[in-house]
Design a protein around this motif. Sequence first.
Motif, PDB file in Angstrom:
ATOM      1  N   GLY A  79     -10.879 -17.574  12.574  1.00  0.00           N
ATOM      2  CA  GLY A  79     -12.175 -17.709  13.224  1.00  0.00           C
ATOM      3  C   GLY A  79     -13.324 -17.499  12.252  1.00  0.00           C
ATOM      4  O   GLY A  79     -13.133 -17.328  11.046  1.00  0.00           O
ATOM      5  N   LYS A  80     -14.511 -17.510  12.779  1.00  0.00           N
ATOM      6  CA  LYS A  80     -15.722 -17.355  11.963  1.00  0.00           C
ATOM      7  C   LYS A  80     -16.018 -15.878  11.748  1.00  0.00           C
ATOM      8  O   LYS A  80     -15.850 -15.067  12.655  1.00  0.00           O
ATOM      9  CB  LYS A  80     -16.902 -18.028  12.643  1.00  0.00           C
ATOM     10  CG  LYS A  80     -16.697 -19.525  12.820  1.00  0.00           C
ATOM     11  CD  LYS A  80     -18.014 -20.220  12.967  1.00  0.00           C
ATOM     12  CE  LYS A  80     -17.842 -21.676  13.247  1.00  0.00           C
ATOM     13  NZ  LYS A  80     -17.421 -22.478  12.167  1.00  0.00           N
ATOM     14  N   ALA A  81     -16.472 -15.551  10.552  1.00  0.00           N
ATOM     15  CA  ALA A  81     -16.852 -14.175  10.243  1.00  0.00           C
ATOM     16  C   ALA A  81     -18.234 -13.893  10.835  1.00  0.00           C
ATOM     17  O   ALA A  81     -19.168 -14.653  10.604  1.00  0.00           O
ATOM     18  CB  ALA A  81     -16.860 -13.952   8.738  1.00  0.00           C
ATOM     19  N   GLU A  82     -18.335 -12.821  11.585  1.00  0.00           N
ATOM     20  CA  GLU A  82     -19.617 -12.437  12.188  1.00  0.00           C
ATOM     21  C   GLU A  82     -20.617 -12.080  11.090  1.00  0.00           C
ATOM     22  O   GLU A  82     -20.257 -11.473  10.081  1.00  0.00           O
ATOM     23  CB  GLU A  82     -19.423 -11.218  13.098  1.00  0.00           C
ATOM     24  CG  GLU A  82     -18.504 -11.472  14.274  1.00  0.00           C
ATOM     25  CD  GLU A  82     -19.166 -12.278  15.364  1.00  0.00           C
ATOM     26  OE1 GLU A  82     -20.361 -12.085  15.602  1.00  0.00           O
ATOM     27  OE2 GLU A  82     -18.468 -13.107  15.962  1.00  0.00           O
ATOM     28  N   GLY A  83     -21.865 -12.478  11.271  1.00  0.00           N
ATOM     29  CA  GLY A  83     -22.922 -12.107  10.348  1.00  0.00           C
ATOM     30  C   GLY A  83     -22.957 -12.908   9.056  1.00  0.00           C
ATOM     31  O   GLY A  83     -23.726 -12.606   8.162  1.00  0.00           O
ATOM     32  N   MET A  84     -22.103 -13.924   8.935  1.00  0.00           N
ATOM     33  CA  MET A  84     -22.063 -14.723   7.705  1.00  0.00           C
ATOM     34  C   MET A  84     -22.812 -16.040   7.853  1.00  0.00           C
ATOM     35  O   MET A  84     -22.835 -16.833   6.934  1.00  0.00           O
ATOM     36  CB  MET A  84     -20.612 -15.004   7.301  1.00  0.00           C
ATOM     37  CG  MET A  84     -19.831 -13.795   6.863  1.00  0.00           C
ATOM     38  SD  MET A  84     -20.462 -13.007   5.389  1.00  0.00           S
ATOM     39  CE  MET A  84     -20.098 -14.228   4.138  1.00  0.00           C
ATOM     40  N   GLU A  85     -23.427 -16.265   9.015  1.00  0.00           N
ATOM     41  CA  GLU A  85     -24.163 -17.506   9.234  1.00  0.00           C
ATOM     42  C   GLU A  85     -25.276 -17.626   8.196  1.00  0.00           C
ATOM     43  O   GLU A  85     -26.047 -16.696   7.992  1.00  0.00           O
ATOM     44  CB  GLU A  85     -24.755 -17.562  10.652  1.00  0.00           C
ATOM     45  CG  GLU A  85     -23.728 -17.488  11.769  1.00  0.00           C
ATOM     46  CD  GLU A  85     -23.252 -16.083  12.078  1.00  0.00           C
ATOM     47  OE1 GLU A  85     -23.847 -15.111  11.586  1.00  0.00           O
ATOM     48  OE2 GLU A  85     -22.255 -15.960  12.800  1.00  0.00           O
ATOM     49  N   GLY A  86     -25.337 -18.743   7.510  1.00  0.00           N
ATOM     50  CA  GLY A  86     -26.375 -18.972   6.523  1.00  0.00           C
ATOM     51  C   GLY A  86     -26.112 -18.319   5.172  1.00  0.00           C
ATOM     52  O   GLY A  86     -26.899 -18.467   4.252  1.00  0.00           O
ATOM     53  N   ALA A  87     -25.023 -17.580   5.037  1.00  0.00           N
ATOM     54  CA  ALA A  87     -24.703 -16.924   3.757  1.00  0.00           C
ATOM     55  C   ALA A  87     -24.290 -17.975   2.735  1.00  0.00           C
ATOM     56  O   ALA A  87     -23.718 -19.007   3.090  1.00  0.00           O
ATOM     57  CB  ALA A  87     -23.589 -15.909   3.952  1.00  0.00           C
ATOM     58  N   THR A  88     -24.572 -17.705   1.491  1.00  0.00           N
ATOM     59  CA  THR A  88     -24.221 -18.664   0.438  1.00  0.00           C
ATOM     60  C   THR A  88     -22.793 -18.483  -0.056  1.00  0.00           C
ATOM     61  O   THR A  88     -22.182 -19.429  -0.515  1.00  0.00           O
ATOM     62  CB  THR A  88     -25.191 -18.554  -0.755  1.00  0.00           C
ATOM     63  OG1 THR A  88     -25.194 -17.202  -1.216  1.00  0.00           O
ATOM     64  CG2 THR A  88     -26.589 -18.976  -0.346  1.00  0.00           C
ATOM     65  N   GLU A  89     -22.260 -17.275   0.019  1.00  0.00           N
ATOM     66  CA  GLU A  89     -20.871 -17.063  -0.408  1.00  0.00           C
ATOM     67  C   GLU A  89     -19.917 -17.249   0.767  1.00  0.00           C
ATOM     68  O   GLU A  89     -20.293 -17.091   1.921  1.00  0.00           O
ATOM     69  CB  GLU A  89     -20.683 -15.680  -1.047  1.00  0.00           C
ATOM     70  CG  GLU A  89     -20.635 -14.525  -0.067  1.00  0.00           C
ATOM     71  CD  GLU A  89     -21.998 -13.951   0.315  1.00  0.00           C
ATOM     72  OE1 GLU A  89     -22.010 -13.032   1.141  1.00  0.00           O
ATOM     73  OE2 GLU A  89     -23.020 -14.418  -0.180  1.00  0.00           O
TER      74      GLU A  89
END
Length: 160
Positions: A79-89
């Motif tokens: 699934g998607k990692a919480e809080g990583m939206e818009g992160a570059t890494e």
Amino acid sequence: MAAEQRAASAAAEANRLGMERLAESNLNGDEAKILGLKFLTSAQTRKLCGAFKDRPSMQIPYMDPDGKPTGFYRVRYLGKAEGMEGATEKPQRYAQPPDTRPELYLPAGVPWREIQKQIEMPLWITEGEIKAASACKLGIACIGLGGVYSWRSAKQGQIL
């Protein structure tokens, strides 16, 4: 009752995410059983190892050439990692217990002892357990390395 429903819902979601990930590599539920894969909820992942992230995951057990578990495993977060939206890494996708040595991933259900004897047979090596399992499904003898960084074991004196 509400806690039981939440746990059942989390287990169903982990199973759904795990099956979706396997389908991306042309693997299915029957092959997941052969490989010994377990789909874990966030709570189960965290309970497995306190150093792991609080995310659903797929536990990937490693086997010896005879198909017996070695005790080593890695998890593939789902699934998607919480809080990583818009992160570059990229978020961390895999983990293994701290201070464990990396091992070769030999997908279960493959006659590795027989393959060892066939020196003329090509042997492939790839990064990633699921890729190795997918190749073996296609009849390609393939060993997986659990990621490039997991092989940085100079401190432990490990040589492949």
